[in-house]
Design a protein around this motif. Structure first.
Motif, PDB file in Angstrom:
ATOM      1  N   SER A  48      74.796  51.671 140.766  1.00 48.02           N
ATOM      2  CA  SER A  48      73.510  52.064 141.341  1.00 48.02           C
ATOM      3  C   SER A  48      72.557  52.445 140.218  1.00 48.02           C
ATOM      4  CB  SER A  48      73.690  53.246 142.298  1.00 48.02           C
ATOM      5  OG  SER A  48      74.152  54.381 141.599  1.00 48.02           O
ATOM      6  N   GLY A  49      71.290  52.524 140.585  1.00 46.95           N
ATOM      7  CA  GLY A  49      70.285  52.905 139.601  1.00 46.95           C
ATOM      8  C   GLY A  49      68.896  52.723 140.176  1.00 46.95           C
ATOM      9  N   THR A  50      67.907  52.640 139.304  1.00 44.19           N
ATOM     10  CA  THR A  50      66.530  52.451 139.734  1.00 44.19           C
ATOM     11  C   THR A  50      66.014  51.103 139.245  1.00 44.19           C
ATOM     12  OG1 THR A  50      65.646  53.544 137.776  1.00 44.19           O
ATOM     13  CG2 THR A  50      66.016  54.921 139.714  1.00 44.19           C
ATOM     14  N   CYS A  51      65.050  50.578 139.968  1.00 47.40           N
ATOM     15  CA  CYS A  51      64.390  49.333 139.554  1.00 47.40           C
ATOM     16  C   CYS A  51      62.925  49.441 139.988  1.00 47.40           C
ATOM     17  CB  CYS A  51      65.072  48.098 140.108  1.00 47.40           C
ATOM     18  SG  CYS A  51      65.380  48.096 141.874  1.00 47.40           S
ATOM     19  N   GLY A  52      62.277  50.416 139.415  1.00 48.98           N
ATOM     20  CA  GLY A  52      60.890  50.719 139.743  1.00 48.98           C
ATOM     21  C   GLY A  52      60.737  52.216 139.892  1.00 48.98           C
ATOM     22  N   GLU A  53      59.509  52.649 139.985  1.00 52.39           N
ATOM     23  CA  GLU A  53      59.238  54.081 140.079  1.00 52.39           C
ATOM     24  C   GLU A  53      59.854  54.712 141.322  1.00 52.39           C
ATOM     25  OE1 GLU A  53      55.248  56.756 140.373  1.00 52.39           O
ATOM     26  OE2 GLU A  53      55.261  55.164 138.853  1.00 52.39           O
ATOM     27  N   ASN A  54      59.795  53.984 142.447  1.00 51.89           N
ATOM     28  CA  ASN A  54      60.285  54.536 143.712  1.00 51.89           C
ATOM     29  C   ASN A  54      61.315  53.647 144.399  1.00 51.89           C
ATOM     30  OD1 ASN A  54      58.575  56.883 143.727  1.00 51.89           O
ATOM     31  ND2 ASN A  54      56.877  55.486 144.149  1.00 51.89           N
ATOM     32  N   VAL A  55      61.958  52.756 143.653  1.00 58.08           N
ATOM     33  CA  VAL A  55      62.929  51.839 144.247  1.00 58.08           C
ATOM     34  C   VAL A  55      64.297  52.065 143.607  1.00 58.08           C
ATOM     35  CG1 VAL A  55      63.530  49.422 144.670  1.00 58.08           C
ATOM     36  CG2 VAL A  55      61.127  50.116 144.689  1.00 58.08           C
ATOM     37  N   LEU A  98      68.660  47.815 148.581  1.00 65.54           N
ATOM     38  CA  LEU A  98      67.452  48.258 147.879  1.00 65.54           C
ATOM     39  C   LEU A  98      66.679  49.179 148.809  1.00 65.54           C
ATOM     40  CD1 LEU A  98      66.582  44.750 146.498  1.00 65.54           C
ATOM     41  CD2 LEU A  98      67.235  46.710 145.114  1.00 65.54           C
ATOM     42  N   THR A  99      66.425  50.412 148.349  1.00 61.56           N
ATOM     43  CA  THR A  99      65.719  51.395 149.158  1.00 61.56           C
ATOM     44  C   THR A  99      64.507  51.919 148.404  1.00 61.56           C
ATOM     45  OG1 THR A  99      67.143  53.162 148.308  1.00 61.56           O
ATOM     46  CG2 THR A  99      67.805  52.139 150.388  1.00 61.56           C
ATOM     47  N   GLY A 100      63.588  52.513 149.148  1.00 61.20           N
ATOM     48  CA  GLY A 100      62.410  53.101 148.537  1.00 61.20           C
ATOM     49  C   GLY A 100      61.143  52.402 148.982  1.00 61.20           C
ATOM     50  N   THR A 101      60.078  52.625 148.207  1.00 62.94           N
ATOM     51  CA  THR A 101      58.781  52.022 148.516  1.00 62.94           C
ATOM     52  C   THR A 101      58.111  51.569 147.230  1.00 62.94           C
ATOM     53  OG1 THR A 101      57.674  54.167 148.365  1.00 62.94           O
ATOM     54  CG2 THR A 101      58.389  53.463 150.568  1.00 62.94           C
ATOM     55  N   GLY A 102      57.165  50.651 147.377  1.00 62.48           N
ATOM     56  CA  GLY A 102      56.386  50.195 146.235  1.00 62.48           C
ATOM     57  C   GLY A 102      57.003  49.003 145.545  1.00 62.48           C
ATOM     58  N   GLU A 103      56.563  48.803 144.304  1.00 63.59           N
ATOM     59  CA  GLU A 103      56.977  47.630 143.537  1.00 63.59           C
ATOM     60  C   GLU A 103      58.346  47.796 142.912  1.00 63.59           C
ATOM     61  OE1 GLU A 103      54.323  46.082 140.631  1.00 63.59           O
ATOM     62  OE2 GLU A 103      52.664  45.893 142.055  1.00 63.59           O
ATOM     63  N   SER A 154      75.504  39.828 150.144  1.00 69.89           N
ATOM     64  CA  SER A 154      74.409  40.118 151.069  1.00 69.89           C
ATOM     65  C   SER A 154      73.457  41.129 150.433  1.00 69.89           C
ATOM     66  CB  SER A 154      74.931  40.650 152.406  1.00 69.89           C
ATOM     67  OG  SER A 154      75.636  41.857 152.236  1.00 69.89           O
ATOM     68  N   VAL A 155      72.208  41.100 150.902  1.00 72.01           N
ATOM     69  CA  VAL A 155      71.167  41.968 150.362  1.00 72.01           C
ATOM     70  C   VAL A 155      70.409  42.603 151.513  1.00 72.01           C
ATOM     71  CG1 VAL A 155      69.037  42.055 148.995  1.00 72.01           C
ATOM     72  CG2 VAL A 155      70.890  40.538 148.291  1.00 72.01           C
ATOM     73  N   SER A 156      70.159  43.890 151.392  1.00 72.64           N
ATOM     74  CA  SER A 156      69.343  44.624 152.355  1.00 72.64           C
ATOM     75  C   SER A 156      68.166  45.230 151.593  1.00 72.64           C
ATOM     76  CB  SER A 156      70.184  45.731 153.002  1.00 72.64           C
ATOM     77  OG  SER A 156      69.381  46.558 153.795  1.00 72.64           O
ATOM     78  N   ILE A 157      66.949  44.863 152.003  1.00 72.75           N
ATOM     79  CA  ILE A 157      65.745  45.361 151.339  1.00 72.75           C
ATOM     80  C   ILE A 157      64.965  46.224 152.331  1.00 72.75           C
ATOM     81  CG2 ILE A 157      63.595  44.736 150.171  1.00 72.75           C
ATOM     82  CD1 ILE A 157      64.926  42.054 149.464  1.00 72.75           C
ATOM     83  N   ALA A 158      64.690  47.452 151.945  1.00 71.80           N
ATOM     84  CA  ALA A 158      64.004  48.399 152.832  1.00 71.80           C
ATOM     85  C   ALA A 158      62.547  47.998 153.062  1.00 71.80           C
ATOM     86  CB  ALA A 158      64.049  49.801 152.245  1.00 71.80           C
ATOM     87  N   GLU A 159      62.088  48.228 154.280  1.00 76.92           N
ATOM     88  CA  GLU A 159      60.661  48.099 154.597  1.00 76.92           C
ATOM     89  C   GLU A 159      59.934  49.100 153.703  1.00 76.92           C
ATOM     90  OE1 GLU A 159      57.460  46.523 156.105  1.00 76.92           O
ATOM     91  OE2 GLU A 159      59.331  45.948 157.070  1.00 76.92           O
ATOM     92  N   GLY A 160      58.885  48.649 153.032  1.00 82.56           N
ATOM     93  CA  GLY A 160      58.156  49.511 152.105  1.00 82.56           C
ATOM     94  C   GLY A 160      58.194  48.983 150.679  1.00 82.56           C
ATOM     95  N   ILE A 161      59.220  48.217 150.350  1.00 89.96           N
ATOM     96  CA  ILE A 161      59.274  47.551 149.049  1.00 89.96           C
ATOM     97  C   ILE A 161      58.325  46.364 149.125  1.00 89.96           C
ATOM     98  CG2 ILE A 161      60.747  46.282 147.425  1.00 89.96           C
ATOM     99  CD1 ILE A 161      63.041  48.149 148.291  1.00 89.96           C
ATOM    100  N   THR A 162      57.492  46.189 148.081  1.00 88.51           N
ATOM    101  CA  THR A 162      56.377  45.243 148.208  1.00 88.51           C
ATOM    102  C   THR A 162      56.529  43.922 147.464  1.00 88.51           C
ATOM    103  OG1 THR A 162      55.225  46.336 146.377  1.00 88.51           O
ATOM    104  CG2 THR A 162      54.713  47.101 148.617  1.00 88.51           C
ATOM    105  N   ASN A 163      57.536  43.772 146.607  1.00 83.00           N
ATOM    106  CA  ASN A 163      57.640  42.521 145.855  1.00 83.00           C
ATOM    107  C   ASN A 163      59.083  42.201 145.491  1.00 83.00           C
ATOM    108  OD1 ASN A 163      57.878  44.621 143.913  1.00 83.00           O
ATOM    109  ND2 ASN A 163      57.311  43.196 142.303  1.00 83.00           N
ATOM    110  N   ILE A 164      59.299  40.937 145.184  1.00 83.12           N
ATOM    111  CA  ILE A 164      60.553  40.465 144.618  1.00 83.12           C
ATOM    112  C   ILE A 164      60.172  39.912 143.244  1.00 83.12           C
ATOM    113  CG2 ILE A 164      62.514  38.892 144.862  1.00 83.12           C
ATOM    114  CD1 ILE A 164      62.355  40.783 147.221  1.00 83.12           C
ATOM    115  N   PRO A 165      60.437  40.636 142.152  1.00 83.89           N
ATOM    116  CA  PRO A 165      60.004  40.193 140.825  1.00 83.89           C
ATOM    117  C   PRO A 165      60.691  38.912 140.346  1.00 83.89           C
ATOM    118  CG  PRO A 165      60.598  42.505 140.795  1.00 83.89           C
ATOM    119  CD  PRO A 165      61.064  41.953 142.101  1.00 83.89           C
ATOM    120  N   ARG A 166      60.192  38.436 139.244  1.00 84.40           N
ATOM    121  CA  ARG A 166      60.716  37.239 138.579  1.00 84.40           C
ATOM    122  C   ARG A 166      62.232  37.352 138.383  1.00 84.40           C
ATOM    123  NH1 ARG A 166      61.211  35.779 132.772  1.00 84.40           N
ATOM    124  NH2 ARG A 166      60.924  33.530 132.706  1.00 84.40           N
ATOM    125  N   SER A 167      62.952  36.315 138.774  1.00 85.60           N
ATOM    126  CA  SER A 167      64.401  36.165 138.540  1.00 85.60           C
ATOM    127  C   SER A 167      65.258  37.263 139.162  1.00 85.60           C
ATOM    128  CB  SER A 167      64.691  36.073 137.029  1.00 85.60           C
ATOM    129  OG  SER A 167      63.991  35.005 136.452  1.00 85.60           O
TER     130      SER A 167
END
Length: 191
Positions: free
Chosen positions: A42-49, A73-78, A100-113
Motif C-alpha cells: 500500500s501507499g500513496t499515488c497523489g496528494e489525496n489518493v 484505489l481510494t481518495g479524491t483528486g488526481e 481486478s481494480v476498484s477505483i473510488a468515485e472522486g478520483i479524477t484521472n488515470i495517468p500515463r502507463s
C-alpha cells in the motif's frame, strides 16, 4: 527461501557492523539485504489518493507466477506518481498479478502507463469522476476484455488501450471529446 534470505541478510549486516567483512564488499551485502526486504502492499499515488493490494481470493486464477491481487484505489483528486513516472504496483512488480481494480468515485484521472502490462486484468469499470485516461494507461493488458467508462470522461490519451488483444467491448458516454491517436491500436477483437 524467504526466511533463509532474511537470515543471511541479518548475518551479513552483523558481520559488516563488526568489521569482519572488508569494506570493498559492503555494497554488495547491503544490496542483498535490501533485496530481501518486503515490498509494500500500500501507499500513496497523489496528494489525496491511496493504493492498496489485497489478495484476490474470490475467484481462482491461473497465474504463471505470484499471488493474485485486487488493487483498491481510494481518495479524491488526481492520481500522480511524481518523479517515479511509473505506478508503484508496477515498480514493485505486482502488475502481472493484479486481477481486478476498484477505483473510488472522486478520483479524477488515470495517468500515463498506470495499468500498463497488467496482464491478469480482465475488466474494469471506471467511476463517473474519471475525466481523463492518459497515454498508454491500459497498454498491453492482454486479458482485458471489457472497459466501462464513466459519464464524465472527456479524454482518452494516445495509445491508451494499445495491444489489448482480448478487448471486445469499450463503453463510454456521449460527453467524450477526444480520443488520441492509436488509442485502440492492435485491439484486433474490438469492432
Amino acid at each position: 527461501m524467504k526466511k533463509f534470505r532474511e537470515s543471511i541478510s541479518i548475518f551479513l549486516i552483523l558481520l559488516l557492523v563488526q568489521g569482519l567483512v572488508p569494506q570493498q564488499f559492503a555494497g554488495a551485502f547491503i544490496s542483498f539485504a535490501q533485496e530481501a526486504t518486503e515490498k509494500p502492499l500500500s501507499g500513496t499515488c497523489g496528494e489525496n489518493v491511496r493504493w492498496e493490494l489485497i489478495e484476490d481470493i474470490g475467484i481462482e486464477w491461473d497465474l504463471q507466477e505470484g499471488t493474485p491481487y485486487r488493487l483498491i484505489l481510494t481518495g479524491t483528486g488526481e492520481m500522480d506518481f511524481g518523479e517515479n513516472v511509473v505506478a508503484p504496483w508496477y515498480e514493485y512488480g505486482y502488475h502481472k498479478t493484479i486481477t481486478s481494480v476498484s477505483i473510488a468515485e472522486g478520483i479524477t484521472n488515470i495517468p500515463r502507463s498506470t495499468f500498463i502490462q497488467c496482464v491478469s486484468l480482465k475488466s474494469i469499470i471506471l467511476p463517473n469522476s474519471i475525466t481523463e485516461i492518459g497515454e498508454s494507461a491500459f497498454g498491453s493488458c492482454s486479458l482485458l476484455k471489457r472497459v466501462v467508462c464513466g459519464a464524465d470522461l472527456k479524454t482518452i490519451g494516445e495509445s491508451a488501450f494499445f495491444d489489448n488483444v482480448s478487448l471486445v467491448s469499450v463503453e463510454f458516454e456521449e460527453g467524450l471529446q477526444s480520443i488520441g491517436e492509436y488509442a485502440f491500436a492492435d485491439c484486433g477483437k474490438l469492432s
